[in-house]
Scaffold this motif. Structure first.
Motif: not given
Length: 462
Positions: A320-341
């Motif tokens: 998940g840490s690796l996936i989160g890094g890719m999500i934030m790189k392509k979109t925003t931290d907001r998208t990553a936070i909501l996706s994680g929850w």
């Protein structure tokens, strides 16, 4: 030749930090694996949550103090002292003859961990130049994840072959090896900026009030689950509220509060604190409950080796840490936070439903992996958003405060789960006491998603 010798000392110190960190992280999953066996032998199921919470609370409230101590007396020195205290606590746990003695050992471990955690990161930062620091910290993170995965396998295996005491004793030589390497690297040229007045300005009263408030809350929840409402339970909750209110008022006036005013006033950082607290409640709660759930509900290999259920969780967190890094790189931290929850909440809801239907045994590992992915995405995005909110010279402070919030969430959340363990029944319909614990965690994750969805705006996070 001198340069090569210095490099050798630096590498030796770094390896010592990695080994000491591995010992610390292994202990967290080892204790979760063997605790069902310990409570079966020693009793004290009503204090089950305290075995986890005592460590989290003590290690949390001491982090700000030891962070300043490290700047004064040296990161390497504080790391060594903290690891020695942690080793002594580990030995004490292994010799425990009652659940109360075990908790005392965990308190000693917590003091040591409170010194080791900030000193380890700071020591790596001082040993390596900025160009090499990223690689060193990445390997440090991999070491933590590997140790978390190895804990259930090594600790659980040793406990089955010998006894649960040896699951503690095997950690001791690992700690001693780390201490030896740190000692041998004493000439590695650690770069320290001494601050003679740092301890004078430290918020001692704030740390004390925070600790008392959390301890009173945990004790009140523990008694509530064991004996129900009583005068003493009420006194604990009132004490918690009073000290929490006093802490807030004190922090507003103190020139150097534990949680800096300049950070807490920032909308994004405040949200990161809330998410870290809820995330810690979910993550540490799952780690604490899963082995007990495996022993009580599941069948087959997962019941006889409950620690194995933590492996897909830790693998998921790493992925998940690796996936989160890719999500934030392509979109925003907001998208990553909501996706994680979303992933965490969906996994917990599915787990609860399957527990009721009796299908959880076949799908438990896969669902736990799914939840772990969500926790991994969430953990990375929370710390990243907090650092985005902080200034360039506030990165270390921001990371420490987020860790403090995460530990507090776990320290308070685990006793709440033990209260829910006293509810429900083992009816054929499948409504057992674990159903309530997973539903509580699901509700907590839904609250995190809801707050993040409505509080965060796209332009808040880069």
């Amino acid at each position: 030749m001198k340069k090569q010798t210095m490099r050798k000392f630096i590498i030796t110190a770094y390896i010592g930090v990695l080994i000491g960190t591995a010992a610390n992280m292994m202990m967290q999953t080892v204790i979760a694996t063997i605790l069902p066996s310990i409570t079966e032998e020693l009793g004290g199921l009503h204090l089950y949550g305290w075995v986890f919470s005592s460590f989290l609370i003590i290690s949390t409230v001491t982090i700000p103090f030891f962070s300043k101590m490290a700047d004064i007396y040296g990161h390497k020195q504080l790391f060594s002292i903290g690891l020695m205290v942690f080793t002594a606590g580990t030995l004490f746990c292994g010799m425990a003859e009652s659940i109360e003695t075990l908790i005392a050992g965990r308190v000693i471990q917590g003091v040591g961990a409170g010194a080791v955690a900030p000193a380890a990161i700071a020591l790596i930062s001082t040993l390596f130049t900025r160009s090499n620091r990223g690689k060193a910290l990445a390997l440090y993170g991999i070491t933590q994840m590997t140790a978390n995965i190895a804990g259930p396998l090594v600790g659980g295996g040793v406990a089955r072959l010998y006894s649960w005491e040896w699951a503690f004793y095997i950690i001791v030589p690992v700690c001693l090896l780390s201490l030896l390497l740190i000692y041998l690297s004493r000439h590695s040229g650690e770069r320290i900026q001494k601050q003679s007045s740092a301890l004078k300005s430290f918020d001692y009263l704030g740390a004390l009030l925070l600790g008392i408030s959390v301890i009173a809350t945990v004790q009140g929840l523990t008694r509530l689950g064991h004996t129900g409402w009583s005068l003493l339970t009420f006194v604990f909750f009132v004490s918690s509220f009073v000290t929490a209110f006093w802490f807030i008022q004190h922090e507003r006036k103190h020139p150097a509060p534990i949680i800096p005013k300049r950070l807490i006033s920032k909308r994004l950082f405040s949200l990161s604190l809330i998410n870290a607290c809820l995330g810690g409640m979910v993550m540490y709660g799952i780690i604490a409950i899963l082995p007990l759930f495996a022993v009580s509900v599941l069948e087959g290999p997962l019941q006889t080796n409950p620690g194995v259920l933590l492996i897909p969780l830790m693998v998921g967190v790493g992925g998940g840490s690796l996936i989160g890094g890719m999500i934030m790189k392509k979109t925003t931290d907001r998208t990553a936070i909501l996706s994680g929850w979303i992933l965490v909440n969906a996994g917990l809801v599915i787990f609860s439903v399957m527990n009721v239907s009796g299908m959880v045994n076949s799908w438990a590992a896969l669902i736990i992996l799914f939840i772990g992915l969500g926790i991994g995405i969430l953990s990375l995005s929370i710390i990243t958003s907090a650092q985005n909110a902080a200034g360039e010279n506030e990165q270390a402070v921001a990371g420490g405060v987020i860790q403090l919030a995460r530990n507090l969430g776990g320290g308070i959340g685990i006793p709440v789960l033990t209260v829910f363990l006293s509810l429900g029944s083992s009816e054929p319909a499948g409504i057992n006491h674990f159903t309530f614990t997973f539903l509580f965690l699901s509700i907590s994750s839904f609250i995190g998603f809801t707050i993040s969805f409505f509080w965060l705006r796209s332009h808040d996070i880069i």
